[in-house]
Design an enzyme around this catalytic site. Structure first.
Site, PDB file in Angstrom:
ATOM      1  N   TYR A  33       0.825  -1.205   0.000  1.00  0.00           N
ATOM      2  CA  TYR A  33       0.000   0.000   0.000  1.00  0.00           C
ATOM      3  C   TYR A  33       0.857   1.251   0.000  1.00  0.00           C
ATOM      4  O   TYR A  33       2.067   1.188   0.213  1.00  0.00           O
ATOM      5  CB  TYR A  33      -0.959  -0.003   1.194  1.00  0.00           C
ATOM      6  CG  TYR A  33      -0.310   0.318   2.532  1.00  0.00           C
ATOM      7  CD1 TYR A  33       0.504  -0.609   3.168  1.00  0.00           C
ATOM      8  CD2 TYR A  33      -0.486   1.559   3.136  1.00  0.00           C
ATOM      9  CE1 TYR A  33       1.105  -0.317   4.378  1.00  0.00           C
ATOM     10  CE2 TYR A  33       0.114   1.862   4.356  1.00  0.00           C
ATOM     11  CZ  TYR A  33       0.900   0.912   4.970  1.00  0.00           C
ATOM     12  OH  TYR A  33       1.511   1.217   6.166  1.00  0.00           O
ATOM     13  N   ARG A  52       8.014   4.039  -4.834  1.00  0.00           N
ATOM     14  CA  ARG A  52       8.106   3.073  -3.719  1.00  0.00           C
ATOM     15  C   ARG A  52       7.094   1.942  -3.905  1.00  0.00           C
ATOM     16  O   ARG A  52       7.384   0.783  -3.611  1.00  0.00           O
ATOM     17  CB  ARG A  52       7.885   3.785  -2.377  1.00  0.00           C
ATOM     18  CG  ARG A  52       8.166   2.870  -1.184  1.00  0.00           C
ATOM     19  CD  ARG A  52       8.174   3.617   0.137  1.00  0.00           C
ATOM     20  NE  ARG A  52       6.878   4.194   0.441  1.00  0.00           N
ATOM     21  CZ  ARG A  52       6.650   5.017   1.452  1.00  0.00           C
ATOM     22  NH1 ARG A  52       7.628   5.349   2.277  1.00  0.00           N
ATOM     23  NH2 ARG A  52       5.448   5.507   1.663  1.00  0.00           N
ATOM     24  N   ARG A 100      -7.743 -20.340  -2.059  1.00  0.00           N
ATOM     25  CA  ARG A 100      -6.719 -20.211  -1.022  1.00  0.00           C
ATOM     26  C   ARG A 100      -5.634 -21.284  -1.145  1.00  0.00           C
ATOM     27  O   ARG A 100      -5.906 -22.473  -1.010  1.00  0.00           O
ATOM     28  CB  ARG A 100      -7.357 -20.270   0.368  1.00  0.00           C
ATOM     29  CG  ARG A 100      -6.373 -19.912   1.470  1.00  0.00           C
ATOM     30  CD  ARG A 100      -7.005 -19.891   2.852  1.00  0.00           C
ATOM     31  NE  ARG A 100      -6.037 -19.482   3.859  1.00  0.00           N
ATOM     32  CZ  ARG A 100      -5.110 -20.295   4.371  1.00  0.00           C
ATOM     33  NH1 ARG A 100      -5.044 -21.550   3.989  1.00  0.00           N
ATOM     34  NH2 ARG A 100      -4.245 -19.841   5.270  1.00  0.00           N
ATOM     35  N   HIS A 102      -1.118 -21.165  -0.471  1.00  0.00           N
ATOM     36  CA  HIS A 102      -0.034 -20.238  -0.155  1.00  0.00           C
ATOM     37  C   HIS A 102       0.784 -19.849  -1.385  1.00  0.00           C
ATOM     38  O   HIS A 102       1.268 -18.730  -1.485  1.00  0.00           O
ATOM     39  CB  HIS A 102       0.904 -20.841   0.895  1.00  0.00           C
ATOM     40  CG  HIS A 102       0.287 -20.914   2.262  1.00  0.00           C
ATOM     41  ND1 HIS A 102      -0.830 -21.663   2.542  1.00  0.00           N
ATOM     42  CD2 HIS A 102       0.630 -20.315   3.429  1.00  0.00           C
ATOM     43  CE1 HIS A 102      -1.144 -21.537   3.816  1.00  0.00           C
ATOM     44  NE2 HIS A 102      -0.274 -20.713   4.380  1.00  0.00           N
ATOM     45  N   LYS A 147       6.460  -1.971   1.762  1.00  0.00           N
ATOM     46  CA  LYS A 147       5.294  -1.377   2.445  1.00  0.00           C
ATOM     47  C   LYS A 147       4.112  -2.341   2.346  1.00  0.00           C
ATOM     48  O   LYS A 147       3.146  -2.132   1.605  1.00  0.00           O
ATOM     49  CB  LYS A 147       4.964   0.004   1.861  1.00  0.00           C
ATOM     50  CG  LYS A 147       4.150   0.859   2.827  1.00  0.00           C
ATOM     51  CD  LYS A 147       4.231   2.316   2.472  1.00  0.00           C
ATOM     52  CE  LYS A 147       3.252   3.180   3.251  1.00  0.00           C
ATOM     53  NZ  LYS A 147       3.392   3.132   4.699  1.00  0.00           N
ATOM     54  N   GLU A 180      12.020   2.278  14.096  1.00  0.00           N
ATOM     55  CA  GLU A 180      11.123   3.364  13.646  1.00  0.00           C
ATOM     56  C   GLU A 180       9.841   3.269  14.446  1.00  0.00           C
ATOM     57  O   GLU A 180       9.680   2.386  15.294  1.00  0.00           O
ATOM     58  CB  GLU A 180      10.834   3.226  12.147  1.00  0.00           C
ATOM     59  CG  GLU A 180      10.159   1.908  11.791  1.00  0.00           C
ATOM     60  CD  GLU A 180       9.987   1.679  10.291  1.00  0.00           C
ATOM     61  OE1 GLU A 180       9.827   2.655   9.557  1.00  0.00           O
ATOM     62  OE2 GLU A 180      10.006   0.502   9.889  1.00  0.00           O
ATOM     63  N   LEU A 205      11.106   1.246   6.945  1.00  0.00           N
ATOM     64  CA  LEU A 205      10.501   1.760   5.717  1.00  0.00           C
ATOM     65  C   LEU A 205      11.236   3.058   5.341  1.00  0.00           C
ATOM     66  O   LEU A 205      11.434   3.931   6.201  1.00  0.00           O
ATOM     67  CB  LEU A 205       9.014   2.059   5.935  1.00  0.00           C
ATOM     68  CG  LEU A 205       8.324   2.508   4.650  1.00  0.00           C
ATOM     69  CD1 LEU A 205       8.070   1.304   3.741  1.00  0.00           C
ATOM     70  CD2 LEU A 205       7.018   3.210   4.951  1.00  0.00           C
TER      71      LEU A 205
HETATM   72  N1  PDD Z   1       2.900   5.056   7.309  1.00  0.00           N
HETATM   73  N2  PDD Z   1       7.553   3.817   8.856  1.00  0.00           N
HETATM   74  C1  PDD Z   1       6.410   3.114   8.853  1.00  0.00           C
HETATM   75  C2  PDD Z   1       6.380   1.781   9.500  1.00  0.00           C
HETATM   76  C3  PDD Z   1       5.263   3.646   8.232  1.00  0.00           C
HETATM   77  O1  PDD Z   1       4.118   2.927   8.197  1.00  0.00           O
HETATM   78  C4  PDD Z   1       5.319   4.939   7.630  1.00  0.00           C
HETATM   79  C5  PDD Z   1       4.137   5.560   6.946  1.00  0.00           C
HETATM   80  C6  PDD Z   1       6.538   5.631   7.673  1.00  0.00           C
HETATM   81  C7  PDD Z   1       6.703   7.001   7.043  1.00  0.00           C
HETATM   82  O2  PDD Z   1       6.658   6.940   5.640  1.00  0.00           O
HETATM   83  P1  PDD Z   1       6.166   8.169   4.755  1.00  0.00           P
HETATM   84  O3  PDD Z   1       6.972   9.342   5.167  1.00  0.00           O
HETATM   85  O4  PDD Z   1       6.441   7.744   3.378  1.00  0.00           O
HETATM   86  O5  PDD Z   1       4.694   8.378   5.046  1.00  0.00           O
HETATM   87  C8  PDD Z   1       7.631   5.034   8.285  1.00  0.00           C
HETATM   88  C9  PDD Z   1       1.685   5.503   6.669  1.00  0.00           C
HETATM   89  C10 PDD Z   1       1.450   6.973   6.788  1.00  0.00           C
HETATM   90  C11 PDD Z   1       0.542   4.657   7.174  1.00  0.00           C
HETATM   91  O6  PDD Z   1       0.759   3.471   7.343  1.00  0.00           O
HETATM   92  O7  PDD Z   1      -0.552   5.174   7.391  1.00  0.00           O
END
Ligand code: PDD
Length: 287
Positions: A33, A52, A100, A102, A147, A180, A205
């Site tokens: 996403y 990304r 379904r 895997h 992501k 993070e 991320l």
């Molecule tokens: N999340 N680290 C993680 C684990 C994240 O889920 C996000 C963003 C970031 C920051 O990434 P960016 O600057 O590209 O938004 C770092 C989004 C906002 C979410 O999951 O809603």
């Protein structure tokens, strides 16, 4: 006003937006996403987000649900139909619908879903007061650079933060280093005024906002280091903040119930927030 969602080629009433029960995103979290900030009608850093998305899809061998240009058009149309000037665009691509099993299905068309929701233009209170964070063990998988919609550890972490009465949880790896936040990147400013954030690797991320902040730091001659730091170093830091697409730069004023410095938002954090807002405003004018 009714909200509109985009689901696999159709613009539908948000209340009726649905995917099949055998969508692999639903059954296996087999999808990725993006969240893009919509600011005064402009999609901030949309191309970096699409880059990304491309990378996340490539790492998981999921093909694009349509051409990149087509996705751009569908995204703008989804935004247009919702008539919000400022908000968040959510894009989700999964491997698609299949019985379904895997293993990757031999034939499945990737599913594409997009939604838009409105948010206040500026999170003024967060900027003015800052937020608290707790630290928790990082129990995620080893490819946090993708992501993925598989967010259960992040969900549990954010819930733990909420139960502790704070906004975010900073996750700490097996070596005792902060990775993070559950939905944001983590930053500190050392006593010497150096901006520190963890290097982009498989461990975190690579935030789009993170990159903009690093670029702004270069532009403004703010010294920075991409290196890991411990919770102890963060407790002693001059400032701390977090970054993501929904809240840009948000000062962190408490970590594990200890005030960061005097407990007020740090001046560099606030300056970066304001500079980031200027970046968005300029971006909003020219895009
Ligand atoms: N999340 N680290 C993680 C684990 C994240 O889920 C996000 C963003 C970031 C920051 O990434 P960016 O600057 O590209 O938004 C770092 C989004 C906002 C979410 O999951 O809603």
């Amino acid at each position: 006003m009714p909200r509109t969602a985009y689901v696999n080629g159709r613009y539908v009433d948000h209340r009726d937006a649905a995917v099949h029960v055998e969508d692999r995103g639903y059954q296996f979290a087999d999808g990725v996403y993006e969240v893009i900030h919509l600011f005064r009608g402009r999609l901030i850093d949309a191309e970096a987000h699409l880059d990304r998305l491309d990378r996340s899809l490539g790492e998981l061998q999921i093909s694009w649900p349509m051409s990149r240009g087509g996705l751009r058009v569908a995204m703008r149309e989804t935004v247009r139909r919702n008539r919000f000037a400022t908000g968040l665009v959510y894009i989700q691509v999964t491997r698609g619908v299949a019985p379904r099993d895997h293993r990757f299905p031999a034939q499945a068309r990737p599913s594409l879903v997009m939604t838009v929701r409105t948010i206040p233009e500026f999170p003024d209170q967060m900027r003015a007061e800052g937020v608290g964070v707790i630290t928790i063990p990082d129990i995620r998988w080893a490819r946090r650079d993708i992501k993925s919609v598989s967010l259960l550890p992040n969900v549990l972490g954010k819930q733990a933060a909420a139960e502790a009465g704070v906004y975010e949880a900073w996750m700490v790896d097996e070596d005792g280093l902060v990775t993070e936040g559950t939905s944001s990147n983590a930053w500190i400013v050392t006593g010497e005024g150096v901006l520190v954030t963890r290097p982009a690797s498989h461990d975190i991320l690579r935030g789009i906002t993170r990159q903009v902040i690093l670029d702004l730091a270069s532009e403004l001659d703010i010294p920075f280091e991409e290196r890991s730091f411990t919770p102890d170093e963060a407790y002693e830091a001059r400032e701390a903040f977090l970054s993501n697409s929904s809240h840009f730069v948000t000062p962190v004023t408490r970590i594990d119930d200890r005030p960061v410095a005097n407990g007020d938002p740090g001046s560099l954090s606030v300056a970066l927030h304001d500079r980031y807002v200027r970046f968005m405003t300029e971006f909003a004018k020219i895009d």
